[in-house]
Design a protein around this motif. Structure first.
Motif, PDB file in Angstrom:
ATOM      1  N   ASP A   1       0.946  -1.122   0.027  1.00 44.51           N
ATOM      2  CA  ASP A   1      -0.055   0.095  -0.088  1.00 44.51           C
ATOM      3  C   ASP A   1       0.948   1.214   0.071  1.00 44.51           C
ATOM      4  N   GLU A   2       2.168   1.062  -0.718  1.00 42.36           N
ATOM      5  CA  GLU A   2       2.979   2.128  -0.610  1.00 42.36           C
ATOM      6  C   GLU A   2       3.750   2.511  -1.971  1.00 42.36           C
ATOM      7  N   TRP A   3       4.009   3.540  -2.106  1.00 41.89           N
ATOM      8  CA  TRP A   3       4.781   3.868  -3.325  1.00 41.89           C
ATOM      9  C   TRP A   3       5.674   5.155  -3.028  1.00 41.89           C
ATOM     10  N   MET A   4       6.518   5.230  -3.942  1.00 39.58           N
ATOM     11  CA  MET A   4       7.528   6.588  -3.945  1.00 39.58           C
ATOM     12  C   MET A   4       7.332   7.278  -5.563  1.00 39.58           C
ATOM     13  N   ILE A   5       7.258   8.531  -5.543  1.00 45.85           N
ATOM     14  CA  ILE A   5       6.878   9.168  -6.875  1.00 45.85           C
ATOM     15  C   ILE A   5       8.282  10.222  -6.894  1.00 45.85           C
ATOM     16  N   VAL A   6       8.906   9.967  -7.806  1.00 49.14           N
ATOM     17  CA  VAL A   6       9.980  10.774  -8.102  1.00 49.14           C
ATOM     18  C   VAL A   6       9.975  11.797  -9.182  1.00 49.14           C
ATOM     19  N   THR A   7      10.193  13.052  -9.094  1.00 47.02           N
ATOM     20  CA  THR A   7       9.963  14.036 -10.069  1.00 47.02           C
ATOM     21  C   THR A   7      11.309  14.937 -10.271  1.00 47.02           C
ATOM     22  N   PRO A   8      11.311  15.678 -11.477  1.00 49.07           N
ATOM     23  CA  PRO A   8      12.258  16.514 -11.476  1.00 49.07           C
ATOM     24  C   PRO A   8      12.512  17.741 -10.467  1.00 49.07           C
ATOM     25  N   PRO A   9      13.618  18.141 -10.004  1.00 50.36           N
ATOM     26  CA  PRO A   9      13.819  19.061  -9.027  1.00 50.36           C
ATOM     27  C   PRO A   9      12.596  20.473  -9.078  1.00 50.36           C
ATOM     28  N   ASP A  10      11.790  20.356  -7.912  1.00 54.82           N
ATOM     29  CA  ASP A  10      11.114  21.625  -7.613  1.00 54.82           C
ATOM     30  C   ASP A  10       9.661  21.389  -8.445  1.00 54.82           C
ATOM     31  N   ARG A  11       9.394  20.179  -8.596  1.00 61.22           N
ATOM     32  CA  ARG A  11       8.067  19.814  -9.376  1.00 61.22           C
ATOM     33  C   ARG A  11       7.375  19.100  -8.692  1.00 61.22           C
ATOM     34  N   GLN A  12       7.512  18.748  -7.484  1.00 56.39           N
ATOM     35  CA  GLN A  12       6.856  18.022  -6.502  1.00 56.39           C
ATOM     36  C   GLN A  12       5.639  18.676  -5.831  1.00 56.39           C
ATOM     37  N   ASP A  13       5.753  19.962  -5.614  1.00 56.34           N
ATOM     38  CA  ASP A  13       4.805  20.828  -4.880  1.00 56.34           C
ATOM     39  C   ASP A  13       3.406  20.846  -5.733  1.00 56.34           C
ATOM     40  N   ALA A  14       3.638  21.185  -7.223  1.00 54.43           N
ATOM     41  CA  ALA A  14       2.349  21.111  -7.971  1.00 54.43           C
ATOM     42  C   ALA A  14       1.860  19.643  -7.984  1.00 54.43           C
ATOM     43  N   LEU A  15       2.545  18.863  -8.108  1.00 53.55           N
ATOM     44  CA  LEU A  15       2.004  17.449  -8.101  1.00 53.55           C
ATOM     45  C   LEU A  15       1.364  17.174  -6.881  1.00 53.55           C
ATOM     46  N   ILE A  16       1.910  17.556  -5.645  1.00 49.45           N
ATOM     47  CA  ILE A  16       1.285  16.956  -4.525  1.00 49.45           C
ATOM     48  C   ILE A  16      -0.113  17.621  -4.408  1.00 49.45           C
ATOM     49  N   ASP A  17      -0.150  19.101  -4.894  1.00 45.34           N
ATOM     50  CA  ASP A  17      -1.381  19.799  -4.689  1.00 45.34           C
ATOM     51  C   ASP A  17      -2.616  19.123  -5.804  1.00 45.34           C
ATOM     52  N   GLU A  18      -2.065  18.363  -6.794  1.00 47.27           N
ATOM     53  CA  GLU A  18      -3.023  17.755  -7.939  1.00 47.27           C
ATOM     54  C   GLU A  18      -3.378  16.527  -7.223  1.00 47.27           C
ATOM     55  N   LEU A  19      -2.575  15.879  -6.533  1.00 44.50           N
ATOM     56  CA  LEU A  19      -3.012  14.620  -5.900  1.00 44.50           C
ATOM     57  C   LEU A  19      -3.915  14.709  -4.631  1.00 44.50           C
ATOM     58  N   HIS A  20      -3.711  15.974  -3.880  1.00 44.51           N
ATOM     59  CA  HIS A  20      -4.355  16.188  -2.621  1.00 44.51           C
ATOM     60  C   HIS A  20      -5.939  16.372  -3.453  1.00 44.51           C
ATOM     61  N   ALA A  21      -5.999  16.942  -4.314  1.00 43.54           N
ATOM     62  CA  ALA A  21      -7.298  17.404  -4.900  1.00 43.54           C
ATOM     63  C   ALA A  21      -8.190  16.212  -5.394  1.00 43.54           C
ATOM     64  N   ALA A  22      -7.423  15.584  -6.172  1.00 43.03           N
ATOM     65  CA  ALA A  22      -7.947  14.180  -6.651  1.00 43.03           C
ATOM     66  C   ALA A  22      -8.254  13.168  -5.742  1.00 43.03           C
ATOM     67  N   LEU A  23      -7.597  13.305  -4.661  1.00 46.40           N
ATOM     68  CA  LEU A  23      -7.583  12.130  -3.568  1.00 46.40           C
ATOM     69  C   LEU A  23      -8.700  12.472  -2.479  1.00 46.40           C
ATOM     70  N   SER A  24      -8.966  13.801  -2.447  1.00 48.34           N
ATOM     71  CA  SER A  24      -9.879  14.267  -1.350  1.00 48.34           C
ATOM     72  C   SER A  24     -10.621  13.544  -0.731  1.00 48.34           C
ATOM     73  N   ASP A  25     -11.392  12.619  -1.366  1.00 45.88           N
ATOM     74  CA  ASP A  25     -12.510  11.642  -1.010  1.00 45.88           C
ATOM     75  C   ASP A  25     -11.802  10.289  -0.554  1.00 45.88           C
ATOM     76  N   CYS A  26     -10.453  10.161  -0.645  1.00 45.81           N
ATOM     77  CA  CYS A  26     -10.048   8.762  -0.373  1.00 45.81           C
ATOM     78  C   CYS A  26      -9.308   8.649   0.853  1.00 45.81           C
ATOM     79  N   PHE A  27      -9.128   7.431   1.338  1.00 47.24           N
ATOM     80  CA  PHE A  27      -8.375   7.243   2.620  1.00 47.24           C
ATOM     81  C   PHE A  27      -6.935   6.984   2.120  1.00 47.24           C
ATOM     82  N   CYS A  28      -6.103   7.849   2.358  1.00 48.85           N
ATOM     83  CA  CYS A  28      -4.884   7.878   1.801  1.00 48.85           C
ATOM     84  C   CYS A  28      -3.708   9.026   2.468  1.00 48.85           C
ATOM     85  N   SER A  29      -2.725   8.839   1.850  1.00 49.82           N
ATOM     86  CA  SER A  29      -1.489   9.720   2.475  1.00 49.82           C
ATOM     87  C   SER A  29      -0.673  10.249   1.500  1.00 49.82           C
TER      88      SER A  29
END
Length: 214
Positions: free
Chosen positions: A82-110
């Protein structure tokens, strides 16, 4: 002064050995600092979770143990059921985290930014596997450990996530920040047997899937 201007990589104080500048050097070393890293946890049997992640990342979750998936300049690593690591280019993780939070707002996840917890090392050259074998018990031959696979293991007693970036001649190692200084010194010592290291050719070391996606 911005945070980006103040930040230092975990290996900032270590000069990885560089005594042979030709591309045929037996071992090539480099730190790849500030790669974006996101720890993702969720239930793989939750269709809402898996579909939302796939839509956001542009690739399906890797559900097979010790495998990776790629989507453009992002790489997804299986770490556990139940665990994964996502690797992005430098300084691109923040935007992806925001996208994931928005997409997963109704899910039990971290979704957790762990960029500052690690650094990434590149080990390449025709003797790369031999160098790592001095401190790692995994079979690193491309027939046993090929592109698209990953493993959590120990190299010289340091905990790492390792994966082949090219078949048998190039590896990436995600190392915890607390181990980085020790591991950098170990590499500098271990590489002497193989004639030193040169400037790492990142473009040449990318696997075919990465080159095609770029």
């Amino acid at each position: 002064m911005s945070d980006a201007a103040r930040r230092e990589s975990p290996l900032n104080q270590i000069n990885l050995t560089a005594v042979a500048a030709d591309k045929d050097a037996s071992v090539l070393l480099a730190e790849l600092p500030f790669q974006g890293l996101i720890n993702l946890r969720g239930r793989p049997d939750d269709e809402t979770f898996t579909k939302a992640v796939a839509a956001t990342l542009g690739c399906e979750l890797s559900l097979e143990p010790n495998t990776t998936r790629m989507a453009g300049d992002r790489t997804l690593f299986w770490l556990g059921p139940d665990e994964w690591m996502i690797v992005t280019p430098p300084d691109r993780q923040d935007a992806l985290i925001d996208e994931l939070h928005a997409a997963l707002s109704d899910c039990f996840c971290s979704v957790v930014d762990v960029t500052s917890y690690y650094t990434t090392l590149a080990v390449g050259g025709r003797r790369a596997a031999d160098l790592l074998a001095k401190g790692c018990t995994l079979d690193l031959h491309p027939q046993a450990f090929g592109v698209g696979q990953c493993a959590q293991t120990h190299v010289a007693k340091a905990t790492v996530l390792i994966w082949p970036a090219d078949a048998g001649s190039s590896f990436r190692l995600l190392v915890r920040r607390s181990y980085a200084d020790y591991f950098g010194h170990w590499l500098n010592e271990a590489v002497r047997e193989f004639g030193g290291a040169g400037e790492f050719d990142l473009a040449r070391s990318e696997p075919p899937a990465e080159r095609a996606a770029s």
